[in-house]
Design an enzyme around this catalytic site. Structure first.
Site, short mmCIF file in Angstrom:
data_model
loop_
_atom_site.label_atom_id
_atom_site.label_comp_id
_atom_site.label_asym_id
_atom_site.label_seq_id
_atom_site.Cartn_x
_atom_site.Cartn_y
_atom_site.Cartn_z
N ILE A 1 31.96 16.77 8.00
CA ILE A 1 33.80 16.04 8.28
C ILE A 1 34.19 17.36 7.87
CG2 ILE A 1 35.90 14.63 9.06
CD1 ILE A 1 33.55 12.31 9.45
N GLN B 1 29.61 18.00 -5.58
CA GLN B 1 28.96 16.41 -5.86
C GLN B 1 27.99 17.30 -6.86
OE1 GLN B 1 26.94 13.89 -3.27
NE2 GLN B 1 25.99 12.93 -4.99
N TYR C 1 24.73 -1.22 9.66
CA TYR C 1 26.14 -0.15 9.35
C TYR C 1 26.23 -0.95 7.80
CZ TYR C 1 29.87 2.75 7.56
OH TYR C 1 30.76 3.47 7.20
N LYS D 1 34.16 0.27 3.74
CA LYS D 1 35.12 0.67 4.01
C LYS D 1 35.94 -0.69 4.09
CE LYS D 1 33.66 5.23 5.12
NZ LYS D 1 33.68 5.76 4.40
#
Ligand code: NAD
Ligand code: 0WE
Length: 262
Positions: free
Chosen positions: A19, A39, A155, A162
């Site tokens: 993204i 990273q 999830y 989140k």
């Protein structure tokens, strides 16, 4: 040119499907000057190609699990840019064993800790280091997912992380508002990226998404990028602490239209 004369730091480009890569592409098109963090060395090769296409040669290693690495990366950035206009936080991680199976059975203290550390705290940590270098009218942006406010099978603890990230967005917005720094999040619909590729039945989720979303399809990383460019531009000068959904309307629909429309 939404972002002419803006310098934006972008984290989270792992490959061209990320993204963050879609965001970088949109921001470059809108005139932004870009820098990137990665990273680890393993990801540098992919990133170099992408950054070059976007006229950037500022590539800085930053592992957000390590405070010193975050500090060092902003120190290195300051050698290229004394001031800049914002950053994109496009980083999320939970150990793979946390994202498969029944939530109460698979979630561990360690898995919870890592998910929250990498996926939420890192946004605060980056804001802390960036703050002295940010110009007036800067903007910070992070990426979240519907699993923060509704359950999504598998999830799991990422949903909790989140939820924390979204609260983080609001508290950072309140904290940095007096410095004229805005802080927002985009809640993106499911996109087939590296982080999604390990997820069981992800393809099935994409088709479920298309079925229920008012637009009848999934969204692309570039569609997310276009909203990201807007939110980081001065056109969004009145928006802070907000979660903007870029999901083809999925989150507002309780059921697919076509199954009940005659
Ligand atoms: P991706 O795999 O392309 O990007 C995830 C990035 O996180 C990678 O670049 C990786 O290097 C980085 N990362 C992980 N741990 C890190 C660490 N310790 N230090 C520094 N970087 C680290 O996947 P993506 O889907 O583009 O994910 C980007 C963001 O978008 C994540 O926050 C994700 O939760 C969110 N998001 C993804 C989707 C989706 O369906 N793909 C939907 C909504 C939100
Ligand atoms: O936020 C995400 C991805 C999060 C993610 C993915 C992985 C896979 C590989 C975080 N950590 C890891 N760790 C790994 O080892 N998304 C919004 C995409 C996603 O991931 C899901 C989803 C969706 C959507 C996982 C289960 C169910 C749905």
């Amino acid at each position: 040119m939404l972002l002419k004369n803006k310098r934006i730091l972008i984290s989270g480009v792992a490959n061209k499907y990320s993204i963050a890569a879609g965001i970088a592409k949109s921001m470059h098109r809108e005139g932004a000057e870009l820098a990137f963090t990665y990273q680890n060395e393993r990801l540098l090769k992919n990133l170099s190609v992408i950054a070059k296409e976007l006229d950037s040669d500022v590539l800085i290693q930053c592992d957000v699990s390590d405070d010193q690495s975050i500090k060092d990366s902003f120190a290195e950035l300051s050698k290229k840019w004394d001031k800049f206009d914002g950053f994109v936080h496009s980083i999320g991680y939970a150990p793979a064993d946390q994202l498969e199976g029944n939530f109460v059975d698979v979630t561990t203290r360690e898995g919870f800790k890592i998910a929250h550390d990498i996926s939420s705290y890192s946004f605060t940590a980056m804001a802390k280091e960036a703050k002295p270098m940010l110009n007036d009218n800067s903007a910070l942006l992070t990426l979240t997912y519907l699993g923060s406010v509704q359950t999504v099978p598998n999830y799991n603890v990422m949903g909790l992380a989140k939820a924390s990230l979204e609260a983080n967005t609001r508290f950072l917005a309140a904290s940095l508002g007096k410095n004229n720094i805005r802080v927002n999040a985009i809640s993106a619909g499911p996109i087939k990226t590296l982080a999604a590729s390990g997820v069981k039945n992800f393809r099935k989720m994409l088709s479920k998404h298309s079925n229920r979303a008012p637009l009848g399809r999934t969204v692309t990383a570039e569609e997310v990028g276009n909203v990201a460019a807007f939110l980081c531009s001065d056109y969004a000068s009145g928006i802070t602490g907000e979660i903007t959904y870029v999901d083809g309307g999925f989150n507002i629909a309780a059921m697919p239209v076509d199954e009940y429309e005659s």
